[in-house]
Scaffold this active site. Sequence first.
Site, PDB file in Angstrom:
ATOM      1  N   ARG A   1       0.852  -1.177   0.000  1.00  0.00           N
ATOM      2  CA  ARG A   1       0.000   0.000   0.000  1.00  0.00           C
ATOM      3  C   ARG A   1       0.894   1.235   0.000  1.00  0.00           C
ATOM      4  NH1 ARG A   1      -4.273  -0.452   4.810  1.00  0.00           N
ATOM      5  NH2 ARG A   1      -4.922   1.562   3.933  1.00  0.00           N
ATOM      6  N   HIS A   2       0.342   2.348  -0.362  1.00  0.00           N
ATOM      7  CA  HIS A   2       1.055   3.622  -0.229  1.00  0.00           C
ATOM      8  C   HIS A   2       1.423   3.853   1.225  1.00  0.00           C
ATOM      9  CE1 HIS A   2      -2.667   5.048   1.576  1.00  0.00           C
ATOM     10  NE2 HIS A   2      -3.298   4.451   0.567  1.00  0.00           N
TER      11      HIS A   2
ATOM     12  N   ASN B   1      -5.621   8.818   5.944  1.00  0.00           N
ATOM     13  CA  ASN B   1      -5.521   7.683   6.854  1.00  0.00           C
ATOM     14  C   ASN B   1      -5.454   8.163   8.298  1.00  0.00           C
ATOM     15  OD1 ASN B   1      -3.317   5.913   4.594  1.00  0.00           O
ATOM     16  ND2 ASN B   1      -5.521   5.640   4.858  1.00  0.00           N
TER      17      ASN B   1
ATOM     18  N   ARG C   1      -0.619   9.679  -3.538  1.00  0.00           N
ATOM     19  CA  ARG C   1       0.001   9.001  -2.397  1.00  0.00           C
ATOM     20  C   ARG C   1       0.758   7.753  -2.823  1.00  0.00           C
ATOM     21  NH1 ARG C   1      -5.583   8.690  -2.045  1.00  0.00           N
ATOM     22  NH2 ARG C   1      -6.619   6.685  -1.666  1.00  0.00           N
TER      23      ARG C   1
ATOM     24  N   GLU D   1      -7.911   3.352  -6.060  1.00  0.00           N
ATOM     25  CA  GLU D   1      -8.689   2.786  -4.962  1.00  0.00           C
ATOM     26  C   GLU D   1     -10.162   2.653  -5.352  1.00  0.00           C
ATOM     27  OE1 GLU D   1      -9.057   0.861  -2.752  1.00  0.00           O
ATOM     28  OE2 GLU D   1      -8.501   1.725  -0.800  1.00  0.00           O
TER      29      GLU D   1
ATOM     30  N   HIS E   1      -3.655   0.396  -3.220  1.00  0.00           N
ATOM     31  CA  HIS E   1      -4.514   0.768  -2.104  1.00  0.00           C
ATOM     32  C   HIS E   1      -5.114  -0.476  -1.456  1.00  0.00           C
ATOM     33  CE1 HIS E   1      -4.361   4.923  -3.713  1.00  0.00           C
ATOM     34  NE2 HIS E   1      -4.330   4.286  -4.872  1.00  0.00           N
TER      35      HIS E   1
END
Length: 437
Positions: free
Chosen positions: A205-206, A212, A260, A280, A345
């Site tokens: 994932r980023h 987040n 991101r 995403e 994502h």
Amino acid sequence: MSHLGYGLSRAYAMLRVMMMARPLRSSTTPNTGDNDRTTPYRLPVWLVVGVFNVESNATSDTLREISLFFKESNNVAIIDGMHLTRQSRQILSSFCSEKLYHHLLIEFSCNEKCLRENVEDTVRFYAQKDQNVDWQRRIWDNNKLHTPHFEPCTALEGPLITVNNSEDSMCHSVTARGVRGAIQTAILGVLASPVIRQQTFYFSRHGESEYNVLGRIGGDADLSPRGMKYAERLARQLGGPGSAPDCPKPKLIWTSELRRTIRTVQNIPGPRTAIKDLNEIDAGICEGLTYEEIQERFPQEFAWRDQDKFKYRYPHGESYLDLLQRVDSVVQALLVNTDVLVVSHQAVLRCIMAYFKGTKPTDVPYINVPLHTLLIVRSYGYDFEVETVPLKVECVDTYRIQPKNCSTTRTTADALTTVPAHFDAPLTQQKMPTTIS
């Protein structure tokens, strides 16, 4: 040879695939005699596939198991065995006709080099189980015993895909006859690509994003300070500044179009591509909201999603079923490459990892893909192994399990009971205890 069967009463008709080959010509893993209902066979995850391994031909017990399998709303049954004679294949075809299942024959062949490699693979596989047997001799004897009985398929036997296996895309060839419908066409597309024996993929994932930190979903937020630290750590792991001389170096880098993910790989050397299909999941009217805000504004939608997270589609957005179909093209592109880094994502990587893990579709939304963790997938043909490597950079935990109460009349407290902890302001504006995913 494989035989596929499917029926007409569901969204995707039930299909039975019969895989057939002279001994050791197929590119599947060695036959253990056990049914592995989760073996991916490179088919899309949205197809619910059952694999029925048989030593040579399907038996009446096999056919009973398949009937029960289809009664559970499954789509595709693969019967993996030699099925050398027309008579053995006719038994399966008659069974399909009687049950109103569609069927598809898949015949595998290969050159002598591939045959020798398959023998080596099979010997290595069985030697791990029993070292007191001369597997090399037994396998070659088995090959000599069965090969003379092989009868090629005729045009009267039904739809047929013939695969001449080779890792070399210029030598790998596929021919088809009578293939029709979405599922059979999808299978033909998968078989058209050569199976690379040894592959390595890197998934992440980023880094932690500003959204987040705040518990917001979707959007196009930038990395948080801790997310930028993770980007540096990931680069050091994969050939970037400060990396060891012998560290792995991806040949290709794929990200989503969102900043991101692009920021996360900025210090990793290698050719890179931003791919829309890696974006995403589209949360529609819920984009940019926290779970608390979704519960406040759209409590019924929030409950419906908890009731069936796989099929629920955000208004003006996507479902996990939509997403599985979207990322299938990415998975198929991965399988003709190796040493690829994919930074995407949570929901997207759940769908991709479901393929490698053989996860049931309904379980896909609950696969845990934590932030700041590198996932390394190694494959050998159809066999995948997943290694999880936490890179030990602090971050929030975004994993939310299904709450016990999914009723549309539940209280707000019940609805939010499994929502992960998050901050109320960006980290640069306040100091609070952190959690590590």
